[in-house]
Design a protein around this motif. Sequence first.
Motif, short mmCIF file in Angstrom:
data_model
loop_
_atom_site.label_atom_id
_atom_site.label_comp_id
_atom_site.label_asym_id
_atom_site.label_seq_id
_atom_site.Cartn_x
_atom_site.Cartn_y
_atom_site.Cartn_z
N MET A 182 0.84 -1.17 0.01
CA MET A 182 0.06 -0.06 -0.01
C MET A 182 0.80 1.15 0.10
SD MET A 182 -3.02 0.82 -0.11
CE MET A 182 -4.10 2.14 0.22
N ARG A 183 2.01 1.18 0.84
CA ARG A 183 2.93 2.38 0.76
C ARG A 183 3.52 2.40 -0.55
NH1 ARG A 183 6.47 1.97 6.01
NH2 ARG A 183 7.32 3.95 5.06
N LYS A 184 3.72 1.78 -1.27
CA LYS A 184 4.32 1.78 -2.70
C LYS A 184 3.39 2.46 -3.45
CE LYS A 184 7.88 -0.95 -4.66
NZ LYS A 184 8.31 -2.35 -5.17
N ILE A 185 2.25 2.16 -3.62
CA ILE A 185 1.22 2.68 -4.30
C ILE A 185 1.09 4.21 -4.17
CG2 ILE A 185 -1.37 2.78 -4.78
CD1 ILE A 185 -1.29 -0.32 -4.37
N VAL A 186 0.84 4.38 -2.71
CA VAL A 186 0.80 6.15 -2.24
C VAL A 186 2.20 6.78 -2.76
CG1 VAL A 186 0.62 7.50 -0.31
CG2 VAL A 186 -0.61 5.48 -0.21
N PHE A 187 3.29 6.07 -2.66
CA PHE A 187 4.72 6.75 -3.07
C PHE A 187 4.39 7.05 -4.50
CE2 PHE A 187 8.39 6.06 -5.48
CZ PHE A 187 9.02 7.26 -4.99
N TYR A 188 4.02 6.18 -5.35
CA TYR A 188 3.72 6.35 -6.94
C TYR A 188 2.90 7.39 -7.16
CZ TYR A 188 7.45 3.01 -7.94
OH TYR A 188 8.94 2.33 -7.88
N ILE A 189 1.67 7.32 -6.36
CA ILE A 189 0.62 8.26 -6.65
C ILE A 189 1.16 9.72 -6.55
CG2 ILE A 189 -1.49 9.13 -5.88
CD1 ILE A 189 -2.31 6.25 -5.74
N LEU A 190 1.83 10.06 -5.16
CA LEU A 190 2.53 11.61 -5.05
C LEU A 190 3.57 11.74 -6.05
CD1 LEU A 190 2.65 11.05 -0.94
CD2 LEU A 190 1.16 12.62 -2.68
N LEU A 191 4.43 10.71 -6.30
CA LEU A 191 5.32 10.81 -7.37
C LEU A 191 4.66 11.52 -8.74
CD1 LEU A 191 8.60 10.95 -8.13
CD2 LEU A 191 7.91 8.54 -8.85
N TYR A 192 3.86 11.04 -9.18
CA TYR A 192 3.10 11.22 -10.43
C TYR A 192 2.40 12.42 -10.23
CZ TYR A 192 0.19 10.92 -14.36
OH TYR A 192 -0.68 11.14 -15.61
N PHE A 193 1.65 12.91 -8.91
CA PHE A 193 1.25 14.20 -8.92
C PHE A 193 2.45 15.27 -8.66
CE2 PHE A 193 -1.13 17.07 -5.89
CZ PHE A 193 -2.10 17.33 -6.75
N ALA A 194 3.49 15.17 -8.27
CA ALA A 194 4.54 15.97 -8.18
C ALA A 194 5.14 16.50 -9.28
CB ALA A 194 5.58 15.45 -7.23
N LYS A 195 5.14 15.44 -10.37
CA LYS A 195 5.53 15.43 -11.69
C LYS A 195 4.77 16.49 -12.50
CE LYS A 195 8.63 11.61 -12.04
NZ LYS A 195 9.02 10.40 -12.97
N ILE A 196 3.34 16.04 -12.32
CA ILE A 196 2.32 16.79 -12.98
C ILE A 196 2.36 18.28 -12.52
CG2 ILE A 196 -0.26 17.39 -13.09
CD1 ILE A 196 -0.41 14.24 -13.11
N LEU A 197 2.59 18.51 -11.26
CA LEU A 197 2.59 20.05 -10.67
C LEU A 197 3.84 20.67 -11.31
CD1 LEU A 197 1.54 19.38 -7.14
CD2 LEU A 197 0.14 20.44 -8.89
N LYS A 198 5.16 20.01 -11.66
CA LYS A 198 6.08 20.56 -11.94
C LYS A 198 6.08 21.09 -13.54
CE LYS A 198 11.14 19.92 -12.41
NZ LYS A 198 12.26 18.94 -12.30
N VAL A 199 5.09 20.33 -14.03
CA VAL A 199 4.81 20.73 -15.73
C VAL A 199 4.23 21.95 -15.70
CG1 VAL A 199 3.47 20.01 -17.75
CG2 VAL A 199 4.80 18.41 -16.58
N PHE A 200 3.29 22.37 -14.55
CA PHE A 200 2.36 23.33 -14.50
C PHE A 200 3.15 24.66 -13.62
CE2 PHE A 200 -1.05 20.37 -15.22
CZ PHE A 200 -1.76 21.07 -16.32
N ARG A 201 4.45 24.50 -13.52
CA ARG A 201 5.40 25.33 -12.77
C ARG A 201 5.14 25.70 -11.58
NH1 ARG A 201 9.34 25.98 -16.73
NH2 ARG A 201 8.52 26.20 -18.83
N LEU A 202 4.54 24.80 -10.88
CA LEU A 202 4.45 24.86 -9.25
C LEU A 202 5.50 24.24 -8.81
CD1 LEU A 202 0.45 24.25 -9.56
CD2 LEU A 202 1.57 26.33 -9.35
#
Length: 84
Positions: free
Chosen positions: A1-21
């Motif tokens: 479960m922790r691995k899934i949450v890690f990858y969800i947060l990682l993906y979300f962080a990468k998306i936010l970086k694309v939008f210059r946040l």
Amino acid sequence: MRKIVFYILLYFAKILKVFRLKYTSRFIYQMALEIKGVVFKGPSRYIDFNAYIDPTAGIIFGKDVVISTNVTILTHDYSLTTGL
């Protein structure tokens, strides 16, 4: 479960970086690494998404840490059975 949450947060962080946040992206990525087992004593300054941090034996970073691209940080020997 922790691995899934890690990858969800990682993906979300990468998306936010694309939008210059970048500050929000860095905060979310630091949360993802904390779920993985990395301990931070303060906010990080920059950690690249292509850096590989393996906290198998525990790792603690101080505040304002900078980790560049393609960096590998291992807390164990390089045997193939340890990091899996």
